[in-house]
Write an enzyme that holds these catalytic residues in place. Sequence first.
Site, PDB file in Angstrom:
ATOM      1  CG  ASP A 174     -21.035  -5.873  12.953  1.00 23.07           C
ATOM      2  OD1 ASP A 174     -20.506  -5.009  12.227  1.00 23.07           O
ATOM      3  OD2 ASP A 174     -21.711  -5.584  13.964  1.00 23.07           O
ATOM      4  CG  ASP A 208     -24.443  -1.012  13.759  1.00 23.67           C
ATOM      5  OD1 ASP A 208     -25.381  -1.784  13.589  1.00 23.67           O
ATOM      6  OD2 ASP A 208     -23.278  -1.406  13.845  1.00 23.67           O
ATOM      7  CG  HIS A 257     -18.550  -0.987  11.143  1.00 21.10           C
ATOM      8  ND1 HIS A 257     -19.236  -0.142  11.980  1.00 21.10           N
ATOM      9  CD2 HIS A 257     -17.329  -0.421  10.927  1.00 21.10           C
ATOM     10  CE1 HIS A 257     -18.458   0.910  12.271  1.00 21.10           C
ATOM     11  NE2 HIS A 257     -17.310   0.763  11.635  1.00 21.10           N
ATOM     12  CG  HIS A 304     -22.595   0.216   8.843  1.00 25.03           C
ATOM     13  ND1 HIS A 304     -23.619  -0.621   9.241  1.00 25.03           N
ATOM     14  CD2 HIS A 304     -21.693   0.190   9.874  1.00 25.03           C
ATOM     15  CE1 HIS A 304     -23.356  -1.109  10.444  1.00 25.03           C
ATOM     16  NE2 HIS A 304     -22.193  -0.643  10.843  1.00 25.03           N
TER      17      HIS A 304
END
Length: 302
Positions: free
Chosen positions: A64, A210, A62, A60
Amino acid sequence: MKLTVLGCYAATPRTFTNPTSQVLEIGGQLFLIDCGEGTQVELRRNKVKFSRIKHVFISHLHGDHFYGLVGLVSTFRLLNRESELHIYVPKGIKEIITLQLKLANSWTNFPLFFHELGSRSPQILLDDKKVSVETIPLDHRIYTNGFLFKEKAGDRKLLMDKVLNYDIDVVYYRGIKKGKDAVLDDGRVVPNKELTGDPDPPKSYAFCSDTKYYPEIIRQIKGVTVLYHEATFLEEHASLAGSTKHSTAREAALIAKEAGVGTLVLGHYSTRYENLSLFQAQAEEVFGRVLLADDGKIFSFR
Ligand SMILES: [Zn+2]
Ligand SMILES: [Zn+2]
């Protein structure tokens, strides 16, 4: 099957911890999963050959999980890479990466393919003779996929001590490994089961990060050899897990238990915790076979 953890912490890089990235070796191929900051350095530190990376899977958008990607693509260019690179990513990364390359006037000299993902159902991304890869749709704050890697059954194993009892030419070995009986020069038939043993059971690996606790994935990952599941929080912060759409160690273990996986590997720890052993302890209250990922750790699964 070998898993090299390059980074397995949430949010920000720190002196001794990196955000998410890992290398999976399965079916003789190498796959890079997520590419947080620091990925290149950790690839070097772990002596992973850059040229062996042909497929990159990004869960995804994000930071990180992908802020190391443009750096890696740029390095491939500087290393005069010629072979194709395939990147499987949520819609949007192609625009981000190509803008960065464009502004730097640094187009790649190798074929770069973006496979942009947007489906909410599992999708097969790669399927060859030895391995298949499909998405595992997850439930996080933005569109997110895990990835399921499945090895295919290999050839039967030649029992050389048995094979050498007969005068069988080596050109027939290939067929025997595929399950054929051996026919000797005098016409006698030696049944395959006398000459071969069962192949190793095929391995499988599910990467799930996540995500909030999301039992919908259980059916898809049932019985995998190894499940890597995010465990961002301990039980004391279960409400934070809920509001940020992450999981606790206990929730990861519940998924592992319900899916009947071989081994659960935990990761994506919030950097607020000093003591990772609590993640293991809380998961083990639910599921017995728990390992803790950590940066630089290498797991081999036979
Ligand atoms: Zn994350
Ligand atoms: Zn995230």
